[in-house]
Enzyme design. Structure first.
Site, PDB file in Angstrom:
ATOM      1  N   SER A 196       0.832  -1.212   0.000  1.00  0.00           N
ATOM      2  CA  SER A 196       0.000   0.000   0.000  1.00  0.00           C
ATOM      3  C   SER A 196       0.862   1.255   0.000  1.00  0.00           C
ATOM      4  O   SER A 196       0.487   2.276  -0.592  1.00  0.00           O
ATOM      5  CB  SER A 196      -0.900   0.010   1.245  1.00  0.00           C
ATOM      6  OG  SER A 196      -1.851  -1.022   1.151  1.00  0.00           O
ATOM      7  N   GLN A 207     -24.752 -18.690  -1.848  1.00  0.00           N
ATOM      8  CA  GLN A 207     -25.931 -18.873  -0.991  1.00  0.00           C
ATOM      9  C   GLN A 207     -27.138 -19.377  -1.809  1.00  0.00           C
ATOM     10  O   GLN A 207     -27.845 -20.286  -1.391  1.00  0.00           O
ATOM     11  CB  GLN A 207     -26.275 -17.535  -0.309  1.00  0.00           C
ATOM     12  CG  GLN A 207     -27.239 -17.644   0.849  1.00  0.00           C
ATOM     13  CD  GLN A 207     -26.618 -18.383   2.042  1.00  0.00           C
ATOM     14  OE1 GLN A 207     -25.404 -18.447   2.175  1.00  0.00           O
ATOM     15  NE2 GLN A 207     -27.460 -18.964   2.870  1.00  0.00           N
ATOM     16  N   GLU A 223      -4.444  -3.702  -7.211  1.00  0.00           N
ATOM     17  CA  GLU A 223      -4.539  -2.314  -7.732  1.00  0.00           C
ATOM     18  C   GLU A 223      -4.921  -1.335  -6.619  1.00  0.00           C
ATOM     19  O   GLU A 223      -5.628  -0.359  -6.840  1.00  0.00           O
ATOM     20  CB  GLU A 223      -5.528  -2.216  -8.894  1.00  0.00           C
ATOM     21  CG  GLU A 223      -5.012  -2.931 -10.111  1.00  0.00           C
ATOM     22  CD  GLU A 223      -4.754  -2.038 -11.297  1.00  0.00           C
ATOM     23  OE1 GLU A 223      -4.819  -0.798 -11.169  1.00  0.00           O
ATOM     24  OE2 GLU A 223      -4.455  -2.593 -12.362  1.00  0.00           O
TER      25      GLU A 223
HETATM   26  N1  CAA Z   1      -1.823  11.803  -9.981  1.00  0.00           N
HETATM   27  C1  CAA Z   1      -0.788  12.672  -9.950  1.00  0.00           C
HETATM   28  N2  CAA Z   1      -0.098  12.955  -8.822  1.00  0.00           N
HETATM   29  C2  CAA Z   1      -0.467  12.346  -7.689  1.00  0.00           C
HETATM   30  C3  CAA Z   1      -1.537  11.437  -7.637  1.00  0.00           C
HETATM   31  C4  CAA Z   1      -2.235  11.178  -8.864  1.00  0.00           C
HETATM   32  N3  CAA Z   1      -3.258  10.323  -8.891  1.00  0.00           N
HETATM   33  N4  CAA Z   1      -1.676  10.980  -6.380  1.00  0.00           N
HETATM   34  C5  CAA Z   1      -0.742  11.582  -5.628  1.00  0.00           C
HETATM   35  N5  CAA Z   1      -0.021  12.423  -6.432  1.00  0.00           N
HETATM   36  C6  CAA Z   1       1.071  13.313  -6.017  1.00  0.00           C
HETATM   37  C7  CAA Z   1       0.654  14.223  -4.861  1.00  0.00           C
HETATM   38  O1  CAA Z   1       0.028  15.395  -5.373  1.00  0.00           O
HETATM   39  C8  CAA Z   1       1.987  14.503  -4.197  1.00  0.00           C
HETATM   40  O2  CAA Z   1       2.668  15.437  -5.025  1.00  0.00           O
HETATM   41  P1  CAA Z   1       3.679  16.609  -4.434  1.00  0.00           P
HETATM   42  O3  CAA Z   1       4.870  15.914  -3.887  1.00  0.00           O
HETATM   43  O4  CAA Z   1       3.980  17.413  -5.648  1.00  0.00           O
HETATM   44  O5  CAA Z   1       2.886  17.322  -3.395  1.00  0.00           O
HETATM   45  C9  CAA Z   1       2.730  13.187  -4.332  1.00  0.00           C
HETATM   46  O6  CAA Z   1       2.144  12.522  -5.469  1.00  0.00           O
HETATM   47  C10 CAA Z   1       2.619  12.290  -3.116  1.00  0.00           C
HETATM   48  O7  CAA Z   1       1.259  12.005  -2.915  1.00  0.00           O
HETATM   49  P2  CAA Z   1       0.653  11.576  -1.506  1.00  0.00           P
HETATM   50  O8  CAA Z   1       1.172  12.522  -0.463  1.00  0.00           O
HETATM   51  O9  CAA Z   1      -0.814  11.435  -1.659  1.00  0.00           O
HETATM   52  O10 CAA Z   1       1.353  10.156  -1.276  1.00  0.00           O
HETATM   53  P3  CAA Z   1       1.167   9.092  -0.103  1.00  0.00           P
HETATM   54  O11 CAA Z   1       2.477   8.469   0.160  1.00  0.00           O
HETATM   55  O12 CAA Z   1       0.430   9.703   1.045  1.00  0.00           O
HETATM   56  O13 CAA Z   1       0.248   7.887  -0.679  1.00  0.00           O
HETATM   57  C11 CAA Z   1      -1.263   6.431  -1.787  1.00  0.00           C
HETATM   58  C12 CAA Z   1      -0.483   7.779  -1.696  1.00  0.00           C
HETATM   59  C13 CAA Z   1      -2.588   6.809  -2.373  1.00  0.00           C
HETATM   60  C14 CAA Z   1      -1.470   5.726  -0.463  1.00  0.00           C
HETATM   61  C15 CAA Z   1      -0.434   5.542  -2.742  1.00  0.00           C
HETATM   62  O14 CAA Z   1       0.740   5.081  -2.121  1.00  0.00           O
HETATM   63  C16 CAA Z   1      -1.227   4.370  -3.303  1.00  0.00           C
HETATM   64  O15 CAA Z   1      -2.000   4.511  -4.271  1.00  0.00           O
HETATM   65  N6  CAA Z   1      -1.043   3.157  -2.733  1.00  0.00           N
HETATM   66  C17 CAA Z   1      -1.653   1.959  -3.283  1.00  0.00           C
HETATM   67  C18 CAA Z   1      -0.716   1.272  -4.220  1.00  0.00           C
HETATM   68  C19 CAA Z   1      -1.393   0.404  -5.219  1.00  0.00           C
HETATM   69  O16 CAA Z   1      -2.468   0.684  -5.713  1.00  0.00           O
HETATM   70  N7  CAA Z   1      -0.713  -0.673  -5.572  1.00  0.00           N
HETATM   71  C20 CAA Z   1      -1.218  -1.547  -6.604  1.00  0.00           C
HETATM   72  C21 CAA Z   1      -0.098  -2.275  -7.253  1.00  0.00           C
HETATM   73  S1  CAA Z   1      -0.458  -2.767  -8.879  1.00  0.00           S
HETATM   74  C22 CAA Z   1      -1.414  -4.138  -8.795  1.00  0.00           C
HETATM   75  O17 CAA Z   1      -1.866  -4.586  -7.786  1.00  0.00           O
HETATM   76  C23 CAA Z   1      -1.783  -4.667 -10.123  1.00  0.00           C
HETATM   77  C24 CAA Z   1      -1.895  -6.084 -10.333  1.00  0.00           C
HETATM   78  O18 CAA Z   1      -1.105  -6.888  -9.920  1.00  0.00           O
HETATM   79  C25 CAA Z   1      -2.959  -6.539 -11.205  1.00  0.00           C
END
Ligand code: CAA
Length: 379
Positions: free
Chosen positions: A131, A335, A362
């Site tokens: 995550s 079910q 995802e």
């Molecule tokens: N688009 C553009 N920029 C973005 C963004 C987006 N959607 N989301 C965040 N950002 C930017 C923020 O604006 C911030 O920018 P600045 O440094 O310029 O301010 C920067 O990115 C950091 O953002 P956050 O502070 O929000 O970051 P965070 O560390 O707090 O966490 C999170 C964000 C949403 C928890 C992220 O880590 C996340 O999405 N985690 C889940 C991961 C995930 O989905 N993994 C899936 C793996 S793939 C998979 O599973 C596929 C498969 O096998 C089929």
């Protein structure tokens, strides 16, 4: 507003449905048991233009919109979501190139994937960073004009069968998201190896494994975007690929409903088909409601992505709603089938096992809620 698919979209839907009904559904149970990767069937999907669909036409691809790819994905997942995931993961792997690649990089990496059947894999998650993407550990060390990658990726879809990986690595762990870079790494690069294949509960036709990077030398020409932009490349990728995950869940849910309707009309209790009892009808009604709502949210978020809007909130809403709904629907399907539903002789226990993964990959649905809440609180 227009809720009708165009004639082209109806043809696309029909093509994907026929492929799912004729090529995937008949063998889904067999691949669920064996856990083998159905390479030849995935290749056929590519030949029909149902895989690697995000490659733009100018690079030889079919250039489907996200909305069109959702139409395809729902149908494929109706056949079997393990196959759907394998096919969809190709686009997930290619999307970082689409969102951050230069024209030269797109020509270099997209063109071979349009001309030949290639499997692509998105390497983001790690054993200690699922995550928390900013906490990833795979290290990229600068060496002249190259980078040396060291570390391990985990739960990688298509990880053991890929020709090409898009890989996220950090230059400096202390910099968190600001230190992350994205790279394209061909599977044959020395030091890249697939590790343990996961023995999964569901979606067993999709290949999921560890991928190791041991002193892997990558030229800077294979970096996507600037140094430190990799985190945003990953987030922009997920904004585009979460709507198709909603569609995949919709396919599982629709299949569960179809199976329930057929079964409830046949199966008798107290002298009547169980479809005549309100207890069963209400479960069927709730399934139909949630499938429709999930599809609307999915297509709306896809439409936003296609229109160039920032869709993080809606992509997360669609992914979260449709995948939670698929889990409820598949559980209710078991079910409706009663004791039969709990056996492998009937298809619904597989749907329940398959649906569970949708709430995890995802981005877990807890992460989706975090994204939604942050966006709502910002508004
Ligand atoms: N688009 C553009 N920029 C973005 C963004 C987006 N959607 N989301 C965040 N950002 C930017 C923020 O604006 C911030 O920018 P600045 O440094 O310029 O301010 C920067 O990115 C950091 O953002 P956050 O502070 O929000 O970051 P965070 O560390 O707090 O966490 C999170 C964000 C949403 C928890 C992220 O880590 C996340 O999405 N985690 C889940 C991961 C995930 O989905 N993994 C899936 C793996 S793939 C998979 O599973 C596929 C498969 O096998 C089929």
């Amino acid at each position: 507003m227009d809720f009708e698919f165009s004639d082209e979209q109806k043809i696309l839907q029909d093509t994907a449905h026929r492929f799912a009904a004729e090529e995937i559904k008949p063998v889904a149970a067999q691949f669920d048991v064996s856990g083998e990767f159905p390479r030849e069937i995935i290749k056929k999907a590519w030949e029909l233009g149902l895989s690697s669909t995000c490659i733009p036409e100018e690079y030889g691809g079919v250039g489907l919109s996200i909305l069109d790819s959702c139409i395809v994905t729902e149908e494929l997942a109706w056949g079997c979501s393990g196959f759907g995931t394998s096919i969809m993961a190709n686009d997930l792997g290619l999307t970082p190139i689409l969102v951050a690649g230069t024209d030269t990089q797109k020509k270099e990496w997209f063109t071979p994937c349009s001309q030949e059947f290639k499997i692509v894999s998105f390497c983001l998650s790690e054993p200690a960073a699922g995550s928390d993407v900013a906490g990833l550990q795979l290290h990229a060390e600068k060496d002249g004009d190259d980078y040396i990658l060291n570390g391990t990726k985990a739960w990688i879809t298509n990880g053991g069968v890929a020709d090409l990986y898009t890989v996220f690595a950090t230059l400096d762990r202390a910099s968190r998201h600001k230190g992350i870079c994205a790279f394209v790494v061909p599977a044959g690069t020395p030091g890249v190896s697939a590790g343990k294949k996961e023995d999964k509960m569901g979606q067993r036709a999709s290949d999921t494994c560890l991928v190791h990077f041991d002193n892997v030398r990558v030229p800077s020409a294979q970096r996507l975007g600037a140094e430190g932009e990799g985190f945003k490349v990953a987030m922009k990728t997920l904004d585009r690929t979460r709507p198709p995950i909603g569609a995949l869940a919709g396919g599982i849910a629709r299949r569960a409903l179809d199976e329930c309707v057929d079964y409830a009309k046949e199966r008798k209790a107290f002298g009547f088909p169980i479809a005549e009892f309100q207890a069963v009808q209400f479960m069927i009604a709730d399934m139909a409601k949630e499938i429709e709502a999930g599809r609307l949210l999915t297509l709306r978020s896809a439409w936003m992505v296609d229109a160039g809007m920032r869709a993080s909130k809606f992509s997360s809403i669609a992914k979260c709603f449709a995948t939670d709904a698929a889990m409820r629907i598949a559980t209710d399907a078991v079910q409706v089938f009663g004791g039969n539903g709990y056996t492998r002789e009937y298809p619904v226990e597989k749907l329940m096992r398959d649906a569970k993964l949708m709430q995890i990959y995802e981005g877990t649905n807890q992460i989706q809620r975090l994204v939604i809440a942050r966006e709502v609180l910002k508004e």
